[in-house]
Design a protein around this motif. Structure first.
Motif, PDB file in Angstrom:
ATOM      1  N   ASP A  34       0.816  -1.217   0.000  1.00  0.00           N
ATOM      2  CA  ASP A  34       0.000   0.000   0.000  1.00  0.00           C
ATOM      3  C   ASP A  34       0.854   1.273   0.000  1.00  0.00           C
ATOM      4  O   ASP A  34       0.310   2.365  -0.238  1.00  0.00           O
ATOM      5  N   PHE A  35       2.151   1.152   0.258  1.00  0.00           N
ATOM      6  CA  PHE A  35       2.975   2.355   0.426  1.00  0.00           C
ATOM      7  C   PHE A  35       4.225   2.368  -0.461  1.00  0.00           C
ATOM      8  O   PHE A  35       4.627   3.436  -0.942  1.00  0.00           O
ATOM      9  N   ALA A  36       4.855   1.205  -0.656  1.00  0.00           N
ATOM     10  CA  ALA A  36       6.116   1.160  -1.412  1.00  0.00           C
ATOM     11  C   ALA A  36       6.001   1.759  -2.805  1.00  0.00           C
ATOM     12  O   ALA A  36       6.930   2.455  -3.257  1.00  0.00           O
ATOM     13  N   PRO A  37       4.902   1.546  -3.568  1.00  0.00           N
ATOM     14  CA  PRO A  37       4.839   2.117  -4.924  1.00  0.00           C
ATOM     15  C   PRO A  37       4.865   3.642  -4.962  1.00  0.00           C
ATOM     16  O   PRO A  37       5.139   4.227  -6.014  1.00  0.00           O
ATOM     17  N   PHE A  38       4.562   4.289  -3.840  1.00  0.00           N
ATOM     18  CA  PHE A  38       4.496   5.746  -3.817  1.00  0.00           C
ATOM     19  C   PHE A  38       5.768   6.397  -3.266  1.00  0.00           C
ATOM     20  O   PHE A  38       5.816   7.618  -3.078  1.00  0.00           O
TER      21      PHE A  38
ATOM     22  N   ASP B 242      10.046   7.147  -3.277  1.00  0.00           N
ATOM     23  CA  ASP B 242      11.215   7.292  -4.142  1.00  0.00           C
ATOM     24  C   ASP B 242      12.417   6.527  -3.611  1.00  0.00           C
ATOM     25  O   ASP B 242      13.511   6.620  -4.180  1.00  0.00           O
ATOM     26  N   GLU B 243      12.237   5.806  -2.518  1.00  0.00           N
ATOM     27  CA  GLU B 243      13.313   5.026  -1.923  1.00  0.00           C
ATOM     28  C   GLU B 243      12.716   3.739  -1.361  1.00  0.00           C
ATOM     29  O   GLU B 243      11.483   3.626  -1.209  1.00  0.00           O
ATOM     30  N   PRO B 244      13.545   2.763  -1.034  1.00  0.00           N
ATOM     31  CA  PRO B 244      13.006   1.510  -0.481  1.00  0.00           C
ATOM     32  C   PRO B 244      12.272   1.752   0.836  1.00  0.00           C
ATOM     33  O   PRO B 244      12.651   2.615   1.635  1.00  0.00           O
TER      34      PRO B 244
END
Length: 339
Positions: free
Chosen positions: A249-253, A255-257
């Motif tokens: 729910d959060f990683a795709p948004f 700019d970093e891992p």
């Protein structure tokens, strides 16, 4: 020894070079106030040298008649003596002497001014020494003043976003029966404002299992007891725990891992934003109302994150979001119900 035409011309060229060198130095040392006088003085020097050299060439070529003397000396047969005297006086005169003669007597003056005694001339300085540091400071002050005036003129024509934003927020506060609780603008404002809202509604900041670790029975004795961490720390941890549990729910948004982003949000004063609001709405199962300039945004918990809590009435917390009201940038305050 009588000069030949070649020696006269060579001497004339040397005199012109010397005069040009003096003129260059004089103009280089001129200030804005003395520039006009220096230019007039240099023009007079060039005119005198040119006339003298023309007379010398005319005398050498036998073109001068008996009436071209200085002060009537030619009538007495002393034309050559007068020319030689003029040459000697101009060659021996220093730049400071010529400066005194030109600045104290206009070129149109027919009667010469009485010259000062040599002793008095020596006492007068050749010219005031320039204070370059003072000039730089004055120039810098003038530039700063001009920049300030330009900034004021630009600000006068700009839209007052801060005033417009505050007007809208106050109108929304009044419409929803809210009062503002100021939160310190230290980088933790979002989490501190949420903590204030949750405490007002008696919602635990941490799950019961984690809160039990900080119960009085598990704390050290009074002399060793440490100050409890600020409430925003618990809210930061709750938000990042939810983000780690729901990475898709959060990683795709980001700019970093997510693995490097989560410790930054949990352990530092990194600002929170839209992702953290979504995580907190789901972690606490509350509806978050964010009043901002021009609109009021609602962040609701997702169905998957509530675990059935959506069947019960949700608590609603209120935040005020400022984009222009604080000098350090974006800021959140807590909004409490009146009374």
């Amino acid at each position: 020894m009588e000069e030949t035409l070649e020696t006269i011309q060579a001497r004339h060229r040397k005199e012109q070079r010397d005069l040009q060198s003096r003129i260059t130095n004089k103009k280089k040392n001129a200030t804005k106030k003395t520039r006009k006088g220096v230019n007039d003085e240099c023009a007079e020097l060039e005119r005198q040298l040119r006339e003298r050299q023309e007379r010398e060439l005319a005398v050498f070529n036998g073109e001068a008649d008996g009436e071209e003397g200085d002060g009537g000396d030619a009538a007495d047969g002393k034309e050559d003596d007068g020319t030689e005297a003029i040459s000697t006086r101009l060659e021996d005169a220093s730049l400071s002497d010529v400066t005194t003669a030109v600045t104290t007597k206009p070129t149109t003056e027919k009667h010469p001014q009485p010259q000062q005694p040599p002793a008095q001339q020596q006492q007068q300085p050749a010219g005031k020494k320039r204070n370059r540091q003072k000039e730089r400071l004055a120039r810098r002050a003038a530039e700063q003043e001009a920049a300030a005036e330009a900034a004021e003129a630009e600000a006068a024509g700009m839209t007052d976003h801060r005033s417009i934003e505050k007007t809208y927020l106050l109108r929304e506060f009044e419409a929803n029966d809210l009062v503002e609780k100021e939160i310190r603008p230290d980088g933790h404002c979002l989490f501190a404002a949420v903590a204030d809202q949750l405490e007002q509604r008696r919602i635990p900041l941490l799950p019961v299992s984690e809160a039990g670790d900080s119960s009085p029975s598990s704390q050290p004795s009074a002399p060793q007891q440490q100050q409890p961490p600020p409430p925003y720390r618990a809210v930061r941890k709750r938000a990042t725990d939810y983000m780690e549990a729901h990475p898709d729910d959060f990683a795709p948004f980001l700019d970093e891992p997510l693995s490097s982003y989560v410790p930054k949000i949990r352990d530092t004063a990194e600002w929170g934003g839209q992702l953290e609001l979504a995580a907190l709405a789901n972690a606490y199962g509350v509806e978050i109302k964010v009043v901002q300039d021009g609109r009021t945004e609602t962040i609701e918990p997702s169905t998957s994150g509530n675990g059935g809590a959506e069947e019960q009435p949700r608590e609603r917390i209120w935040l005020a979001y400022y984009r222009h009201g604080y000098g350090l940038g974006e800021h959140y305050n807590s909004l409490r119900k009146k009374g």
